[in-house]
Enzyme design. Structure first.
Site, short mmCIF file in Angstrom:
data_model
loop_
_atom_site.label_atom_id
_atom_site.label_comp_id
_atom_site.label_asym_id
_atom_site.label_seq_id
_atom_site.Cartn_x
_atom_site.Cartn_y
_atom_site.Cartn_z
N CYS A 114 -1.79 13.08 4.05
CA CYS A 114 -0.61 13.39 4.86
C CYS A 114 -1.04 13.91 6.22
O CYS A 114 -2.15 14.40 6.40
CB CYS A 114 0.25 14.44 4.16
N ARG B 53 13.04 10.66 13.42
CA ARG B 53 13.41 11.36 12.18
C ARG B 53 13.31 12.87 12.30
O ARG B 53 13.82 13.60 11.46
CB ARG B 53 12.53 10.87 11.02
N TRP C 251 -5.05 29.18 -9.45
CA TRP C 251 -6.24 28.67 -10.13
C TRP C 251 -6.80 29.67 -11.13
O TRP C 251 -7.19 29.31 -12.23
CB TRP C 251 -7.32 28.34 -9.08
N TYR D 115 1.24 27.55 -8.36
CA TYR D 115 0.10 27.38 -9.27
C TYR D 115 -1.04 28.27 -8.79
O TYR D 115 -1.38 28.28 -7.60
CB TYR D 115 -0.33 25.91 -9.25
N CYS E 231 5.34 18.01 1.74
CA CYS E 231 5.45 17.64 0.33
C CYS E 231 4.84 18.75 -0.54
O CYS E 231 4.23 19.70 -0.04
CB CYS E 231 4.75 16.31 0.07
N GLU F 58 -0.15 16.60 7.73
CA GLU F 58 -0.47 18.03 7.73
C GLU F 58 -1.92 18.27 7.33
O GLU F 58 -2.61 19.10 7.91
CB GLU F 58 0.45 18.78 6.76
#
Length: 250
Positions: free
Chosen positions: A59, A87, A132, A130, A93, A61
């Site tokens: 992506c 856009r 680790w 999440y 994401c 980013e």
């Protein structure tokens, strides 16, 4: 979800314009459809553009983050992605959000809302993320790398840090980087709290403000200045200090 959204600053809007120029100049409507821009603590801006591929290209980013890192930028403050063909600003994401949180937990992300653009902390954009370390413990895997740096605090600050009332500390000649940190409190029985340094703000002693003092847990700027002279007897108003932003990790 309760998210703390801020109106974009002039610097934020300049970041949007930069990302838009990246995609307008280099976009082709097929492979290159999103441009991104990231700003570091020094005000430098780095761009990136996505590389679409059926196997899963990066992506925009992530490309911008790589560009910044390749240029030596380690402390990033804001990021935005802009789509081609008018856009406008696009939200990152899920994968990008996780990467941003893991590598730059103090960064703010520009996202679209019904009435324009807002700036949101990545920790608000990805709540209950999440972790680790938690995954490793639950699965029996070896844990990830532990904190290799430490911040030492006077015993008086333990309760304020532990309860979240104190989330910044002003330091002088005490180098620290963003990332995991052990916060060490000098008690008879040493106490160590696990934490994360989320952001580092360089500022001269003379530039410190009342707001900096209050965020550091002091009543006013005069009390902060007194405490700095207590800890660092040779400190001068022209010296460079560092405001370290941190949070405790349960």
């Amino acid at each position: 979800m309760n998210r703390t959204m801020h109106l974009p600053t002039e610097e934020d809007l300049e970041l949007v314009d930069f990302a838009q120029r990246v995609v307008e100049t280099n976009g082709d409507g097929e492979v290159h459809t999103v441009g991104a821009a990231v700003r570091d603590v020094q005000g430098r801006v780095f761009g990136g553009i996505n590389l679409y591929h059926f196997t899963g290209g990066p992506c925009a980013e992530l490309v911008a983050l790589g560009h910044a890192r390749a240029a030596g930028a380690r402390e990033l403050t804001a990021i935005v992605a802009v789509g081609d063909r008018g856009r406008g600003v696009l939200a990152p994401c899920g994968r990008d959000r996780q990467v941003l949180l893991d590598h730059h937990p103090g960064i703010r992300v520009l996202v679209p809302v019904a009435d324009g653009i807002r700036s949101v902390a990545i920790t608000d954009l990805l709540p209950h993320a999440y972790v680790w370390g938690e995954h490793s413990a639950a699965s029996g895997q070896e844990p990830g790398p532990a904190a290799t740096q430490s911040l030492h605090f006077h015993r008086d600050y333990l309760d304020a840090v532990r309860t979240g009332r104190k989330t910044t500390t002003v330091r002088f000649r005490d180098p620290v980087e963003t990332g995991p940190v052990n916060m060490v409190f000098e008690l008879d029985d040493e106490v160590v709290l696990s934490g994360v340094v989320t952001q580092i703000t360089p500022r001269s002693v003379a530039e410190l403000t009342e707001a900096d003092a209050v965020a550091d847990g002091f009543c006013d700027l005069a009390e902060l200045q007194d405490r700095l002279r207590f800890h660092y007897p040779d400190i001068k108003s022209t010296d460079d200090a560092t405001i370290v932003h941190f949070r405790v990790v349960p």
